[in-house]
Design a protein around this motif. Sequence first.
Motif, mmCIF file in Angstrom:
data_model
loop_
_atom_site.group_PDB
_atom_site.id
_atom_site.type_symbol
_atom_site.label_atom_id
_atom_site.label_comp_id
_atom_site.label_asym_id
_atom_site.label_seq_id
_atom_site.Cartn_x
_atom_site.Cartn_y
_atom_site.Cartn_z
ATOM 1 N N TYR A 38 0.833 -1.205 0.000
ATOM 2 C CA TYR A 38 0.000 0.000 0.000
ATOM 3 C C TYR A 38 0.872 1.262 0.000
ATOM 4 O O TYR A 38 0.594 2.219 -0.727
ATOM 5 N N ASN A 46 1.103 4.133 -3.027
ATOM 6 C CA ASN A 46 0.790 5.526 -2.730
ATOM 7 C C ASN A 46 2.039 6.404 -2.632
ATOM 8 O O ASN A 46 1.968 7.536 -2.133
ATOM 9 N N SER A 100 -5.864 5.313 6.102
ATOM 10 C CA SER A 100 -6.283 5.061 4.722
ATOM 11 C C SER A 100 -6.090 3.593 4.358
ATOM 12 O O SER A 100 -6.911 3.000 3.656
ATOM 13 N N ASN A 116 -8.898 1.614 5.921
ATOM 14 C CA ASN A 116 -10.169 1.879 5.252
ATOM 15 C C ASN A 116 -10.241 1.247 3.871
ATOM 16 O O ASN A 116 -11.330 0.959 3.371
ATOM 17 N N SER A 117 -9.092 1.043 3.248
ATOM 18 C CA SER A 117 -9.078 0.461 1.905
ATOM 19 C C SER A 117 -9.129 -1.059 1.934
ATOM 20 O O SER A 117 -9.248 -1.709 0.898
ATOM 21 N N THR A 118 -9.043 -1.629 3.117
ATOM 22 C CA THR A 118 -8.984 -3.080 3.270
ATOM 23 C C THR A 118 -10.269 -3.581 3.895
ATOM 24 O O THR A 118 -10.578 -3.260 5.030
ATOM 25 N N SER A 119 -11.037 -4.368 3.140
ATOM 26 C CA SER A 119 -12.298 -4.906 3.654
ATOM 27 C C SER A 119 -12.167 -6.406 3.859
ATOM 28 O O SER A 119 -11.433 -7.086 3.154
ATOM 29 N N THR A 168 -9.675 -8.500 0.181
ATOM 30 C CA THR A 168 -8.931 -7.263 0.336
ATOM 31 C C THR A 168 -8.744 -6.586 -0.996
ATOM 32 O O THR A 168 -8.628 -7.242 -2.030
ATOM 33 N N ASP A 169 -8.747 -5.277 -0.968
ATOM 34 C CA ASP A 169 -8.505 -4.513 -2.181
ATOM 35 C C ASP A 169 -7.021 -4.432 -2.505
ATOM 36 O O ASP A 169 -6.639 -3.976 -3.558
#
Length: 200
Positions: free
Chosen positions: A31, A35, A141, A144-147, A171-172
Motif C-alpha cells: 500500500y 501511494n 487510509s 479503510n481500503s482493506t475490507s 482485500t482490495d
Amino acid sequence: MTYRVASRPTLDEVLKNTAPPPYTLSAFISYLTQNHCLETLEFILEAERYRENFRSLVDPAKDFIVTTNCPTSSDLGLLYQIILNTYISPGADREVNLPVNVRDDLLQNKLENISTPPSPETLDLAVKSIHDLMEDSIFVSFLNSTSTYLYEDKTPMKSTQSSRSYHLWKTDIQPMEPEQTKRPSLLAIGKYWSWPPWTR
C-alpha cells in the motif's frame, strides 16, 4: 459455526508483522508503494538498522562509548550520513515530512568526523514523528481500503464433532513485491526488528 469480524490492528502490530490477514506487513508495504510513500517505513527501518549496528560497537567497559578509529565505526558514521542525506536533508531523494525543529536539530548534528558516530537516540524523535504521522494519515487510509469477510471463530468449543478451520478474506490490496530500491531486504528487516525502538 461461530463467525466474527476481524478486528482492526494497531500500526505497531502491523509493523511487528503480528497482525492477521489482510493487515499484514507485506500488504502495508504494498500500500505504501502504491501511494508513493514507502520512504516513511524505510526511514524507520534504516534508523533501526543503525541502532542495531551501533550496539554491536558498544564497549560496556567504557560506559557505552562506541569504539572509534576502526573501519566498522567509520562505516557506521557513513550510514548515519546516508540516512541524513537520503531522508532528512531538504530536497533529499526520499525526504520524509518532519517538523522543522526536529529536522534542524538532526542537521546540526551532521557528522564532521565519521569515526565517532552519534548515539542512535539522536534519531528517536524523528522516528517517533514519522510513526505518529503514519498512524494518523496513511495507516488510517490503509485500514479503510482493506475490507474483510467474516471468518470462523477458532475458540475451542465443547463438542465431540471435529471442526474445520478456515478463513475467508477479501482485500482490495493485491499481494505484490515491494518497490525495488537499494534496500531489497525491507520485508526481511521487518520480521526481526523490535518496536518501538525508543523505549529500549
